[in-house]
Motif scaffolding. Sequence first.
Motif, PDB file in Angstrom:
ATOM      1  N   ARG A 120       0.822  -1.218   0.000  1.00  0.00           N
ATOM      2  CA  ARG A 120       0.000   0.000   0.000  1.00  0.00           C
ATOM      3  C   ARG A 120       0.847   1.255   0.000  1.00  0.00           C
ATOM      4  O   ARG A 120       0.711   2.138   0.864  1.00  0.00           O
ATOM      5  CB  ARG A 120      -0.941   0.019   1.189  1.00  0.00           C
ATOM      6  N   SER A 121       1.764   1.325  -0.946  1.00  0.00           N
ATOM      7  CA  SER A 121       2.611   2.492  -1.027  1.00  0.00           C
ATOM      8  C   SER A 121       2.700   2.925  -2.482  1.00  0.00           C
ATOM      9  O   SER A 121       3.035   2.152  -3.363  1.00  0.00           O
ATOM     10  CB  SER A 121       4.014   2.171  -0.502  1.00  0.00           C
ATOM     11  N   LYS A 122       2.351   4.192  -2.683  1.00  0.00           N
ATOM     12  CA  LYS A 122       2.398   4.762  -4.015  1.00  0.00           C
ATOM     13  C   LYS A 122       3.804   4.655  -4.595  1.00  0.00           C
ATOM     14  O   LYS A 122       3.999   4.380  -5.771  1.00  0.00           O
ATOM     15  CB  LYS A 122       1.995   6.235  -3.870  1.00  0.00           C
ATOM     16  N   VAL A 125       4.748   1.257  -5.919  1.00  0.00           N
ATOM     17  CA  VAL A 125       4.107   1.005  -7.211  1.00  0.00           C
ATOM     18  C   VAL A 125       4.798   1.777  -8.336  1.00  0.00           C
ATOM     19  O   VAL A 125       5.135   1.212  -9.376  1.00  0.00           O
ATOM     20  CB  VAL A 125       2.609   1.386  -7.151  1.00  0.00           C
ATOM     21  N   ILE A 126       5.020   3.058  -8.112  1.00  0.00           N
ATOM     22  CA  ILE A 126       5.587   3.882  -9.182  1.00  0.00           C
ATOM     23  C   ILE A 126       7.003   3.437  -9.532  1.00  0.00           C
ATOM     24  O   ILE A 126       7.359   3.266 -10.700  1.00  0.00           O
ATOM     25  CB  ILE A 126       5.545   5.369  -8.785  1.00  0.00           C
ATOM     26  N   LEU A 127       7.788   3.180  -8.477  1.00  0.00           N
ATOM     27  CA  LEU A 127       9.166   2.753  -8.708  1.00  0.00           C
ATOM     28  C   LEU A 127       9.209   1.412  -9.438  1.00  0.00           C
ATOM     29  O   LEU A 127      10.011   1.208 -10.355  1.00  0.00           O
ATOM     30  CB  LEU A 127       9.865   2.622  -7.354  1.00  0.00           C
ATOM     31  N   SER A 128       8.316   0.507  -9.042  1.00  0.00           N
ATOM     32  CA  SER A 128       8.299  -0.811  -9.684  1.00  0.00           C
ATOM     33  C   SER A 128       7.880  -0.685 -11.139  1.00  0.00           C
ATOM     34  O   SER A 128       8.508  -1.270 -12.024  1.00  0.00           O
ATOM     35  CB  SER A 128       7.324  -1.755  -8.989  1.00  0.00           C
ATOM     36  N   ALA A 129       6.820   0.068 -11.373  1.00  0.00           N
ATOM     37  CA  ALA A 129       6.316   0.197 -12.740  1.00  0.00           C
ATOM     38  C   ALA A 129       7.395   0.831 -13.617  1.00  0.00           C
ATOM     39  O   ALA A 129       7.635   0.405 -14.748  1.00  0.00           O
ATOM     40  CB  ALA A 129       5.052   1.047 -12.764  1.00  0.00           C
ATOM     41  N   PHE A 130       8.072   1.817 -13.053  1.00  0.00           N
ATOM     42  CA  PHE A 130       9.126   2.502 -13.787  1.00  0.00           C
ATOM     43  C   PHE A 130      10.261   1.529 -14.144  1.00  0.00           C
ATOM     44  O   PHE A 130      10.697   1.452 -15.290  1.00  0.00           O
ATOM     45  CB  PHE A 130       9.638   3.654 -12.914  1.00  0.00           C
ATOM     46  N   SER A 131      10.721   0.733 -13.145  1.00  0.00           N
ATOM     47  CA  SER A 131      11.806  -0.215 -13.451  1.00  0.00           C
ATOM     48  C   SER A 131      11.372  -1.231 -14.485  1.00  0.00           C
ATOM     49  O   SER A 131      12.146  -1.604 -15.368  1.00  0.00           O
ATOM     50  CB  SER A 131      12.281  -0.987 -12.219  1.00  0.00           C
ATOM     51  N   VAL A 344       5.007  -4.976 -20.215  1.00  0.00           N
ATOM     52  CA  VAL A 344       5.218  -3.531 -20.293  1.00  0.00           C
ATOM     53  C   VAL A 344       3.885  -2.829 -20.506  1.00  0.00           C
ATOM     54  O   VAL A 344       3.546  -1.856 -19.822  1.00  0.00           O
ATOM     55  CB  VAL A 344       6.204  -3.178 -21.436  1.00  0.00           C
ATOM     56  N   SER A 345       3.079  -3.364 -21.422  1.00  0.00           N
ATOM     57  CA  SER A 345       1.824  -2.676 -21.693  1.00  0.00           C
ATOM     58  C   SER A 345       0.873  -2.778 -20.497  1.00  0.00           C
ATOM     59  O   SER A 345       0.171  -1.823 -20.172  1.00  0.00           O
ATOM     60  CB  SER A 345       1.248  -3.189 -23.017  1.00  0.00           C
ATOM     61  N   SER A 346       0.891  -3.900 -19.766  1.00  0.00           N
ATOM     62  CA  SER A 346       0.029  -3.992 -18.583  1.00  0.00           C
ATOM     63  C   SER A 346       0.498  -3.035 -17.497  1.00  0.00           C
ATOM     64  O   SER A 346      -0.301  -2.499 -16.740  1.00  0.00           O
ATOM     65  CB  SER A 346      -0.026  -5.426 -18.051  1.00  0.00           C
ATOM     66  N   SER A 347       1.802  -2.814 -17.412  1.00  0.00           N
ATOM     67  CA  SER A 347       2.303  -1.870 -16.415  1.00  0.00           C
ATOM     68  C   SER A 347       1.805  -0.469 -16.709  1.00  0.00           C
ATOM     69  O   SER A 347       1.454   0.274 -15.799  1.00  0.00           O
ATOM     70  CB  SER A 347       3.837  -1.844 -16.433  1.00  0.00           C
ATOM     71  N   ILE A 348       1.804  -0.117 -17.991  1.00  0.00           N
ATOM     72  CA  ILE A 348       1.355   1.226 -18.345  1.00  0.00           C
ATOM     73  C   ILE A 348      -0.158   1.367 -18.147  1.00  0.00           C
ATOM     74  O   ILE A 348      -0.634   2.289 -17.500  1.00  0.00           O
ATOM     75  CB  ILE A 348       1.749   1.558 -19.803  1.00  0.00           C
ATOM     76  N   VAL A 349      -0.909   0.389 -18.662  1.00  0.00           N
ATOM     77  CA  VAL A 349      -2.370   0.498 -18.597  1.00  0.00           C
ATOM     78  C   VAL A 349      -2.882   0.305 -17.177  1.00  0.00           C
ATOM     79  O   VAL A 349      -3.568   1.155 -16.615  1.00  0.00           O
ATOM     80  CB  VAL A 349      -3.041  -0.537 -19.529  1.00  0.00           C
ATOM     81  N   LYS A 350      -2.521  -0.856 -16.578  1.00  0.00           N
ATOM     82  CA  LYS A 350      -3.127  -1.200 -15.296  1.00  0.00           C
ATOM     83  C   LYS A 350      -2.426  -0.482 -14.143  1.00  0.00           C
ATOM     84  O   LYS A 350      -3.064   0.140 -13.300  1.00  0.00           O
ATOM     85  CB  LYS A 350      -3.056  -2.723 -15.105  1.00  0.00           C
ATOM     86  N   ASP A 351      -1.100  -0.561 -14.105  1.00  0.00           N
ATOM     87  CA  ASP A 351      -0.393  -0.090 -12.920  1.00  0.00           C
ATOM     88  C   ASP A 351      -0.282   1.427 -12.861  1.00  0.00           C
ATOM     89  O   ASP A 351      -0.254   2.004 -11.787  1.00  0.00           O
ATOM     90  CB  ASP A 351       1.011  -0.705 -12.864  1.00  0.00           C
ATOM     91  N   ILE A 352      -0.206   2.075 -14.007  1.00  0.00           N
ATOM     92  CA  ILE A 352      -0.073   3.529 -13.952  1.00  0.00           C
ATOM     93  C   ILE A 352      -1.391   4.220 -14.304  1.00  0.00           C
ATOM     94  O   ILE A 352      -1.947   4.951 -13.497  1.00  0.00           O
ATOM     95  CB  ILE A 352       1.068   4.015 -14.884  1.00  0.00           C
ATOM     96  N   TYR A 353      -1.941   3.914 -15.481  1.00  0.00           N
ATOM     97  CA  TYR A 353      -3.133   4.641 -15.912  1.00  0.00           C
ATOM     98  C   TYR A 353      -4.336   4.394 -14.989  1.00  0.00           C
ATOM     99  O   TYR A 353      -4.896   5.331 -14.425  1.00  0.00           O
ATOM    100  CB  TYR A 353      -3.478   4.262 -17.354  1.00  0.00           C
ATOM    101  N   ILE A 354      -4.706   3.137 -14.810  1.00  0.00           N
ATOM    102  CA  ILE A 354      -5.908   2.880 -14.009  1.00  0.00           C
ATOM    103  C   ILE A 354      -5.683   3.214 -12.535  1.00  0.00           C
ATOM    104  O   ILE A 354      -6.576   3.717 -11.853  1.00  0.00           O
ATOM    105  CB  ILE A 354      -6.383   1.427 -14.184  1.00  0.00           C
ATOM    106  N   ASN A 355      -4.461   2.968 -12.027  1.00  0.00           N
ATOM    107  CA  ASN A 355      -4.210   3.274 -10.617  1.00  0.00           C
ATOM    108  C   ASN A 355      -4.195   4.763 -10.321  1.00  0.00           C
ATOM    109  O   ASN A 355      -4.747   5.201  -9.322  1.00  0.00           O
ATOM    110  CB  ASN A 355      -2.871   2.682 -10.181  1.00  0.00           C
ATOM    111  N   TYR A 356      -3.523   5.531 -11.173  1.00  0.00           N
ATOM    112  CA  TYR A 356      -3.266   6.908 -10.780  1.00  0.00           C
ATOM    113  C   TYR A 356      -3.838   7.969 -11.703  1.00  0.00           C
ATOM    114  O   TYR A 356      -3.954   9.118 -11.320  1.00  0.00           O
ATOM    115  CB  TYR A 356      -1.759   7.126 -10.625  1.00  0.00           C
TER     116      TYR A 356
END
Lengths: 488, 96
Positions: A120-122, A125-131, A344-356
């Motif tokens: 539960r830490s933004k 999530v952001i650091l992971s998605a970025f890496s 990569v595409s799931s990270s962009i769509v799900k982890d970044i776009y839908i989350n934030y």
Amino acid sequence: MNLPVIIPLLIFLLIIILIGLYAARFVKSTNTFLHEYFIGSRSLGGFILAMTMVATYGSGSSFLGGPGAAYSIGLAWVLLSMSQLVTGYFTLSILGKKFAIMSRKINAITLIDFLKERYRSKWVVILSAFSIVIFLFSAMAAQWVGGARLIESITGLSYTTAILIFSITLLLYVIFGGFRAVVITDAIQGVIMFVGTLVILIATIVAGGGISNIMAELVSENPNLITPYGADGSLTPLYISSFWILVGVGVVGLPQVAVRAMSYRDSKSLHKALIIGTVTVGIIMLGMHLTGVFGRAVLPGIEEADKVIPLLAMDVLPNWIAGILLAAPLAAIMSTVDSLLLVVSSSIVKDIYINYVKPDADEKRIRVLSGAVTTTVGVLVLFMAIDPPDLLIWLNLFAFGGLEAAFIWPIIMGLYWKKGNAYGALASIIIGVSSYILLYSVYTNPFGMHAVVIPVILSFLCYVSVSLLTQKVNAVEQKAIIQKLWSV
Amino acid sequence: MKDRYTDFKEDPRFKIANREALIGCGVAVINFIWWFGFAYGLGSKPVDTYTYIFGLPAWFFYSCIVGTVVIIGVVILMVKKGFKDIPLNHEGGDDL
């Protein structure tokens, strides 16, 4: 142009596209789009699960670079490559049922979904998605170049034409078919890799006049070729053992591997996949690298050792069988790239776009966006691969080791240690990635081990100590997290 | 072991899952010892004293060929004897 070699390759590519279109029907008719597109509605059976694990993990290097190194170094490199046998059962038994059960509890469809609920830490999530996006993008581009070069060298087409053929095939089935297309094609590609390995191994032994004969020839050339210390006697037991971390147990930390461990149907599929996966990875790794060594007695003096398998295939096999066989390294590359593209595409769509960006995005918008993001990433990689920039090549060097150092402890400790918290995970990711890049750039092999070993140890120490030190911070939230994930 | 997080009922399936993960680690340790032991136990001698089995140096034959077969056998045993069939969904119901 070598038609008997080209025709089987084209048929292979055509079959792969057809599978993509078949899988696209599931994507079209589903009413839980994200589940279908990024994780195949958690419906993988044992055989497909095993094959997609092996195929995703076994990349072009298992067929080109790996046997090439075995050709130059000898049996020591086969010994090293056998540290990969452990991936056949370790990843699935460690992540195993716990990861599958927890990801169902929280409805996770990406590795980051799990990390998000567990910490539960933004920032995690952001650091992971970025890496993930940075590292896997560069890994993908490197594999993409490999795939095109392979088509180029087999068919004699120009590099640009080869890369277009490779990209169009790949994009067609990934964009329309999603995860299901990726895993079904992985299964076929895995079977081709498996059968191809056996065929070329046997043909090479026959061409070399039997194993005893081949060994005698190697000894007369350089006795070190058949020792566990390598052609120039420089490989230490410690160095070779350190590959158990990089290509063996550390594979648990790779997002494209981890996501497969949440996509299987039931525990029977897992059990079956453990056995099939171990057999398949064992035969492919042993067979391919051994073929590389044996190839030295059959075709001595190859200058570009990476080409030993394609050259052997064309030399020891009838043309049309060579054509089918050369589909194997291509299959290995495709089956890795397709999974990376989807992660990569799931990270962009799900982890970044839908989350934030837009948590309330509707189904239709997500469908369009997922297709668009997958296409854009794919086309971007295509352009990068035509003339890869230096930064990309540099990043690719760190891709797998970097991701392993980043994620191995946040995943494993997150699953098995209730005290692990967001601060520990953050420290572990930051220290893991940065110490790896630093050590690898400065020392290459610090203390005679592969550079990944020390960062993995450091990130473990950081995870544990920082989690313990910050136990009192956010204790209430930590308790809620644990209750949600661990309770009945 | 009692800790401050367990004042709720823990999912009983995790006990099975934890045990299976430990078994997996155990197999990896056996795998490593077998692989390392035969490779450097038999392979460190001078090459002219090597013995050969089916044409391959003994260290390689035992470490990599027999080792692979043995580990496949151990994995089969681990799955058949050590791993339990359990439902993965909530309460074993509502399949996606």
